[in-house]
Structure formats: structure tokens, C-alpha cells
Write an enzyme that holds these catalytic residues in place. Structure first.
Site, PDB file in Angstrom:
ATOM      1  N   SER A  45      63.133  -4.507  37.416  1.00 35.92           N
ATOM      2  CA  SER A  45      64.404  -4.728  36.715  1.00 35.92           C
ATOM      3  C   SER A  45      64.619  -3.637  35.664  1.00 35.92           C
ATOM      4  O   SER A  45      63.675  -2.960  35.257  1.00 35.92           O
ATOM      5  CB  SER A  45      64.323  -6.117  36.045  1.00 35.92           C
ATOM      6  OG  SER A  45      65.308  -6.286  35.074  1.00 35.92           O
ATOM      7  N   ILE A  89      65.035  -0.811  33.058  1.00 39.55           N
ATOM      8  CA  ILE A  89      64.564   0.568  32.877  1.00 39.55           C
ATOM      9  C   ILE A  89      63.511   0.921  33.933  1.00 39.55           C
ATOM     10  O   ILE A  89      63.551   1.997  34.536  1.00 39.55           O
ATOM     11  CB  ILE A  89      63.994   0.746  31.447  1.00 39.55           C
ATOM     12  CG1 ILE A  89      65.130   0.602  30.418  1.00 39.55           C
ATOM     13  CG2 ILE A  89      63.303   2.098  31.288  1.00 39.55           C
ATOM     14  CD1 ILE A  89      64.683   0.591  28.957  1.00 39.55           C
ATOM     15  N   SER A 119      60.077   1.012  21.548  1.00 40.17           N
ATOM     16  CA  SER A 119      61.451   0.669  21.179  1.00 40.17           C
ATOM     17  C   SER A 119      61.718   1.277  19.804  1.00 40.17           C
ATOM     18  O   SER A 119      60.776   1.519  19.047  1.00 40.17           O
ATOM     19  CB  SER A 119      61.572  -0.853  21.076  1.00 40.17           C
ATOM     20  OG  SER A 119      62.792  -1.224  20.498  1.00 40.17           O
ATOM     21  N   TYR A 174      59.089  -9.673  18.377  1.00 40.90           N
ATOM     22  CA  TYR A 174      59.235  -8.472  19.214  1.00 40.90           C
ATOM     23  C   TYR A 174      58.891  -7.227  18.401  1.00 40.90           C
ATOM     24  O   TYR A 174      58.112  -6.376  18.830  1.00 40.90           O
ATOM     25  CB  TYR A 174      60.669  -8.401  19.737  1.00 40.90           C
ATOM     26  CG  TYR A 174      60.972  -7.201  20.614  1.00 40.90           C
ATOM     27  CD1 TYR A 174      60.433  -7.098  21.893  1.00 40.90           C
ATOM     28  CD2 TYR A 174      61.814  -6.171  20.180  1.00 40.90           C
ATOM     29  CE1 TYR A 174      60.722  -6.014  22.708  1.00 40.90           C
ATOM     30  CE2 TYR A 174      62.109  -5.086  20.985  1.00 40.90           C
ATOM     31  CZ  TYR A 174      61.555  -5.011  22.253  1.00 40.90           C
ATOM     32  OH  TYR A 174      61.834  -3.926  23.050  1.00 40.90           O
ATOM     33  N   LYS A 196      55.864  -4.499  19.006  1.00 42.30           N
ATOM     34  CA  LYS A 196      56.139  -3.079  19.267  1.00 42.30           C
ATOM     35  C   LYS A 196      55.580  -2.182  18.146  1.00 42.30           C
ATOM     36  O   LYS A 196      55.155  -1.062  18.412  1.00 42.30           O
ATOM     37  CB  LYS A 196      57.649  -2.852  19.450  1.00 42.30           C
ATOM     38  CG  LYS A 196      58.232  -3.513  20.714  1.00 42.30           C
ATOM     39  CD  LYS A 196      57.749  -2.835  21.986  1.00 42.30           C
ATOM     40  CE  LYS A 196      58.458  -3.352  23.228  1.00 42.30           C
ATOM     41  NZ  LYS A 196      58.074  -2.658  24.460  1.00 42.30           N
ATOM     42  N   SER A 232      70.228  -3.495  30.593  1.00 45.21           N
ATOM     43  CA  SER A 232      69.127  -4.042  31.394  1.00 45.21           C
ATOM     44  C   SER A 232      69.198  -5.560  31.304  1.00 45.21           C
ATOM     45  O   SER A 232      70.155  -6.122  30.770  1.00 45.21           O
ATOM     46  CB  SER A 232      67.774  -3.549  30.865  1.00 45.21           C
ATOM     47  OG  SER A 232      67.408  -4.286  29.723  1.00 45.21           O
TER      48      SER A 232
HETATM   49  N1  LIG Z   1      66.859  -2.513  27.246  1.00 46.19           N
HETATM   50  C1  LIG Z   1      66.715  -2.230  25.952  1.00 46.19           C
HETATM   51  O1  LIG Z   1      67.665  -2.299  25.170  1.00 46.19           O
HETATM   52  C2  LIG Z   1      65.363  -1.791  25.443  1.00 46.19           C
HETATM   53  C3  LIG Z   1      65.319  -1.143  24.210  1.00 46.19           C
HETATM   54  C4  LIG Z   1      64.093  -0.733  23.724  1.00 46.19           C
HETATM   55  C5  LIG Z   1      62.947  -0.954  24.459  1.00 46.19           C
HETATM   56  N2  LIG Z   1      63.022  -1.589  25.651  1.00 46.19           N
HETATM   57  C6  LIG Z   1      61.764  -1.820  26.388  1.00 46.19           C
HETATM   58  O2  LIG Z   1      61.924  -1.389  27.718  1.00 46.19           O
HETATM   59  C7  LIG Z   1      60.990  -2.071  28.542  1.00 46.19           C
HETATM   60  C8  LIG Z   1      61.701  -2.529  29.809  1.00 46.19           C
HETATM   61  O3  LIG Z   1      62.651  -3.522  29.482  1.00 46.19           O
HETATM   62  P1  LIG Z   1      64.095  -3.621  30.153  1.00 46.19           P
HETATM   63  O4  LIG Z   1      65.080  -3.353  29.104  1.00 46.19           O
HETATM   64  O5  LIG Z   1      64.165  -2.861  31.391  1.00 46.19           O
HETATM   65  O6  LIG Z   1      64.145  -5.204  30.430  1.00 46.19           O
HETATM   66  P2  LIG Z   1      64.165  -6.028  31.784  1.00 46.19           P
HETATM   67  O7  LIG Z   1      64.050  -7.465  31.378  1.00 46.19           O
HETATM   68  O8  LIG Z   1      65.332  -5.640  32.614  1.00 46.19           O
HETATM   69  O9  LIG Z   1      62.827  -5.570  32.528  1.00 46.19           O
HETATM   70  C9  LIG Z   1      61.557  -5.986  32.075  1.00 46.19           C
HETATM   71  C10 LIG Z   1      60.539  -5.808  33.187  1.00 46.19           C
HETATM   72  O10 LIG Z   1      59.262  -6.274  32.712  1.00 46.19           O
HETATM   73  C11 LIG Z   1      58.752  -7.193  33.654  1.00 46.19           C
HETATM   74  N3  LIG Z   1      57.870  -8.192  33.054  1.00 46.19           N
HETATM   75  C12 LIG Z   1      58.182  -9.138  32.133  1.00 46.19           C
HETATM   76  N4  LIG Z   1      57.116  -9.913  31.895  1.00 46.19           N
HETATM   77  C13 LIG Z   1      56.102  -9.459  32.681  1.00 46.19           C
HETATM   78  C14 LIG Z   1      54.752  -9.836  32.898  1.00 46.19           C
HETATM   79  N5  LIG Z   1      54.218 -10.897  32.279  1.00 46.19           N
HETATM   80  N6  LIG Z   1      54.020  -9.118  33.758  1.00 46.19           N
HETATM   81  C15 LIG Z   1      54.530  -8.063  34.418  1.00 46.19           C
HETATM   82  N7  LIG Z   1      55.794  -7.665  34.276  1.00 46.19           N
HETATM   83  C16 LIG Z   1      56.581  -8.352  33.413  1.00 46.19           C
HETATM   84  C17 LIG Z   1      59.985  -7.849  34.256  1.00 46.19           C
HETATM   85  O11 LIG Z   1      59.687  -8.483  35.490  1.00 46.19           O
HETATM   86  C18 LIG Z   1      60.864  -6.628  34.430  1.00 46.19           C
HETATM   87  O12 LIG Z   1      60.506  -5.925  35.587  1.00 46.19           O
HETATM   88  C19 LIG Z   1      60.421  -3.201  27.698  1.00 46.19           C
HETATM   89  O13 LIG Z   1      59.133  -2.844  27.260  1.00 46.19           O
HETATM   90  C20 LIG Z   1      61.360  -3.267  26.514  1.00 46.19           C
HETATM   91  O14 LIG Z   1      60.732  -3.749  25.358  1.00 46.19           O
HETATM   92  C21 LIG Z   1      64.197  -2.007  26.166  1.00 46.19           C
END
Ligand SMILES: NC(=O)c1ccc[n+]([C@@H]2O[C@H](COP(=O)([O-])OP(=O)(O)OC[C@H]3O[C@@H](n4cnc5c(N)ncnc54)[C@H](O)[C@@H]3O)[C@@H](O)[C@H]2O)c1
Length: 339
Positions: free
Chosen positions: A60, A62, A190, A203, A207, A239
Site C-alpha cells: 500500500s 509509499i 517522517s 507515532y 519515529k 497513502s
Molecule cells: N503517508 C504519509 O503522509 C507519511 C508521512 C511520513 C512518513 N510516512 C511513513 O511512510 C511509511 C509508509 O506508510 P504509507 O503512508 O505508505 O501508509 P500505508 O498505510 O498506505 O502503508 C503502510 C504499509 O505498512 C504495512 N504494515 C502495517 N503494519 C504492518 C505490520 N505489522 N507488518 C508488516 N507490514 C505492515 C501495511 O500493510 C502497508 O503495506 C510508514 O512508515 C509511515 O510512517 C508516511
């Protein structure tokens, strides 16, 4: 022409150049090192080919987009997350749109919180491809609740997943990289691993911990210049992160999609991540304004940053209580479009 006029003209040119650079800076969607690397640095298309790259959280957001962009670069991919069906969907799209063959993509189901499975998973990757060039620690989860309304189980879950799960997998892969004296550990942190915001106590804590761990690890690995430890710090990106965010109870998530048009496109964030990987950058900040400027303010003028954080924080809580995305509306006019 008199000397005086010439000097005035030179001063005017310098002023125009300064204003142009300032405008560029304000429109940037990454920190200055990253923007320089995008302009003058090595291209992912040259640097990241023939590598074995393991992406967690690839089902999913990123991680999924990363799989798509990497599949165009001629790498071997390991896709991990908990849901096999979703990983198969991502693999199918990689094969349809990328340059990879069936044998180049390994689906490896993995629950990051099940730390006892990490050693075996690492062995599977090494048996399949013989090496791991890049580990992308991307899987993670966020939170949308005030600290005072949040059960301790939520804080525990966020530390287990975002922090301990990531550290555990890294410690399984690291000996292999040390043996080869090369490799990249890329962790999707993040901006909330640097700055702070309301509704994200657990969170932010997870982080911040992650950033502390990887910064120390990088210092410890200074004798291995071929091993690069990289923190990727995005601001808001499109996302499923908000939908999957935990609210006060560990069994409950936000559960609904909210408008995300104000956030950075996933494809742009991932492109900048690839540029960071190609150029071995140690830490990158990826965000539209005003988030980048706020982060610079946190870095250089923390007291002013707190004044602004408290103002924006009120709006963030108000947005969330009104059922909107918490970051939806503070500075719409600042948004820069790159896609
Ligand atoms: N989207 C944003 O705004 C944003 C900003 C800063 C940082 N991030 C970071 O980016 C990363 C990806 O997040 P995203 O935004 O794509 O969110 P998302 O929810 O779309 O994707 C998260 C992914 O992590 C996986 N995941 C969750 N729990 C899990 C587990 N127990 N074991 C294995 N996989 C697991 C989910 O299945 C998914 O594939 C995260 O670390 C998040 O903290 C996101």
C-alpha cells in the site's frame, strides 16, 4: 557608462539572483541537499540497477509505489507486508508495467511485529537472491488521537511496529551487509521524527526513537563506508496511512478515506526517495510547504517554531474533530504541484 551606474546594475543583478534563489527555495519540496542531488546528482536509472531490494510495507501507499518505480529499473525485488493477496496484486502490476520477470520478484509475507520470524525471512531472501543490497524499512502505522484519550496499548503497538519491528529486521540484515562491507539501510521515517504535532504522541515517539537509533548506528558503522544508513523523512503524502491510523484504542482505526488532494503525490515522494538512494544521502526531508519551512524553523529557531506549531496544532485538532484530514487546510496557497 559611469562606475556608479555599473555598480548599481551589478547590485540589481545580485538582488534579482537572490530573489530567484529565495523563490526556488520556497517552492522546493525537499531539503537543499536533496534538491541539489535531483539537479546535479546521480540518476536512480544508472545507480540502482542489478540490485536486490527488499521493501517492507509494499502492499500500500509509499511502499507500493516504490515497488512500481523500482520495477522499471531492472532490480530484483522482495515485497513484504502481511497480506499476500495485496502483495500479489502489486507484483502483477510490477510485471505488467515494469521491466521485471516473474523470477525477479519474491513475495515474502512478513508481520513486522512478529520479531521471531525476521531471521528466517532474511534467510529466505538470501537463499533466493544471494545478497541484499538495499533494505527499505517502510512498513509503519500512524495515530490520530490526543495523548490524554489514548490507551497505553496504542503506544505499545506503535513502538512494537514502527520502532522495534524495524530495528529487529535491520539487525537481521546488517551482519550480511557488514560481511560484504556494502549495502544500504533506508528507513522511511517522517518529518514527525524531527518535529512534533498534536494527535500523534505515540507515532512521534516511535519515529523520534527510530531516528535516534539509525543516527547512532550510522556513527557506529563509520568504519564501513560502503554501508549507507539513510533516514527518509516525508511530510504528508497520499497513502492509506490516515485510514489505517490507530485512534485511542488499539482495536480501532480511523477507517475512512478523507480528502488527500492537499498532500504530496505518492509518485513524487518516491521519486525523491530514489534520488536519495542513488546519491547515498544520509537524511532527506521530503514535503511541500509549509511543512519544510516549519522543519527548518524547528532546526534553527525552536522557540519560534513552537509558537507556530501551537497555532497550526489548534487547527489540526479542529480539522480532525470535524472529520477532515488533520492537515487539510492551513496553507492551501503554499501547495506546490510537481505531478
Ligand atoms: N503517508 C504519509 O503522509 C507519511 C508521512 C511520513 C512518513 N510516512 C511513513 O511512510 C511509511 C509508509 O506508510 P504509507 O503512508 O505508505 O501508509 P500505508 O498505510 O498506505 O502503508 C503502510 C504499509 O505498512 C504495512 N504494515 C502495517 N503494519 C504492518 C505490520 N505489522 N507488518 C508488516 N507490514 C505492515 C501495511 O500493510 C502497508 O503495506 C510508514 O512508515 C509511515 O510512517 C508516511
Amino acid at each position: 557608462m559611469s562606475w556608479e551606474l555599473l555598480l548599481w546594475l551589478l547590485a540589481l543583478c545580485a538582488l534579482v539572483a537572490l530573489v530567484v534563489q529565495l523563490l526556488r527555495f520556497l517552492r522546493a519540496d525537499g531539503d537543499l541537499t536533496l534538491m541539489w542531488a535531483e539537479w546535479q546528482g546521480r540518476r536512480p536509472e544508472w545507480e540502482l540497477t542489478d540490485m536486490v531490494i527488499w521493501v517492507t510495507g509494499a502492499s500500500s501507499g509509499i511502499g507500493e509505489e516504490l515497488a512500481y518505480q523500482l520495477s522499471k529499473l531492472g532490480v530484483s525485488l522482495v515485497l513484504s507486508a502481511r497480506r499476500v493477496q495485496e502483495l500479489e496484486r502489486v507484483k502483477r502490476r510490477c510485471l505488467e508495467n515494469g521491466n521485471l520477470k516473474e523470477k525477479d520478484i519474491l513475495i515474502l509475507p512478513l508481520d513486522l511485529t512478529d520479531r521471531s520470524s525476521h531471521e528466517a525471512a532474511t534467510k529466505v531472501v538470501l537463499q533466493e537472491f544471494g545478497k541484499i543490497d538495499i533494505l527499505v524499512n517502510n512498513a509503519g502505522r500512524s495515530q490520530r488521537s490526543l495523548g490524554v484519550d489514548t490507551s497505553l496499548d496504542v503506544f505499545k503497538e506503535l513502538i512494537e511496529l514502527n520502532y522495534l519491528g524495524t530495528v529487529s529486521l535491520t539487525l537481521c540484515v546488517l551482519p550480511h551487509m557488514i560481511e560484504r562491507k556494502q549495502g544500504k539501510i533506508v528507513t522511511v521515517n517522517s518529518l514527525l521524527g524531527i518535529i512534533s504535532a498534536p494527535l500523534s504522541t505515540g507515532y512521534c515517539a516511535s519515529k523520534h526513537a527510530l531516528r535516534g537509533f539509525f543516527n547512532c548506528l550510522r556513527a557506529e558503522l563509520a568504519t564501513y563506508p560502503g554501508i549507507v544508513v539513510s533516514n527518509i523523512c516525508p511530510g504528508p503524502v497520499q497513502s492509506n496511512i490516515v485510514k489505517n491510523s490507530l485512534i485511542g484504542d488499539v482495536q480501532k482505526t480511523v477507517g475512512v478515506d478523507t480528502d488527500q488532494s492537499h498532500k504530496m503525490a505518492t509518485s513524487r515522494c518516491v521519486r525523491l526517495m530514489l534520488i536519495s538512494m542513488a546519491n547515498d544521502l544520509k537524511e532527506v526531508w521530503i514535503a511541500d510547504q509549509p511543512f519544510l519551512l516549519i522543519t527548518y524553523l524547528w532546526q534553527y529557531m525552536p522557540t519560534w517554531a513552537w509558537w507556530l506549531t501551537n497555532k497550526l496544532g489548534k487547527k489540526r485538532i479542529e480539522n480532525f474533530k470535524n472529520g477532515l484530514d488533520a492537515d487539510i487546510s492551513y496553507f492551501k496557497a503554499w501547495k506546490t504541484k510537481h505531478d
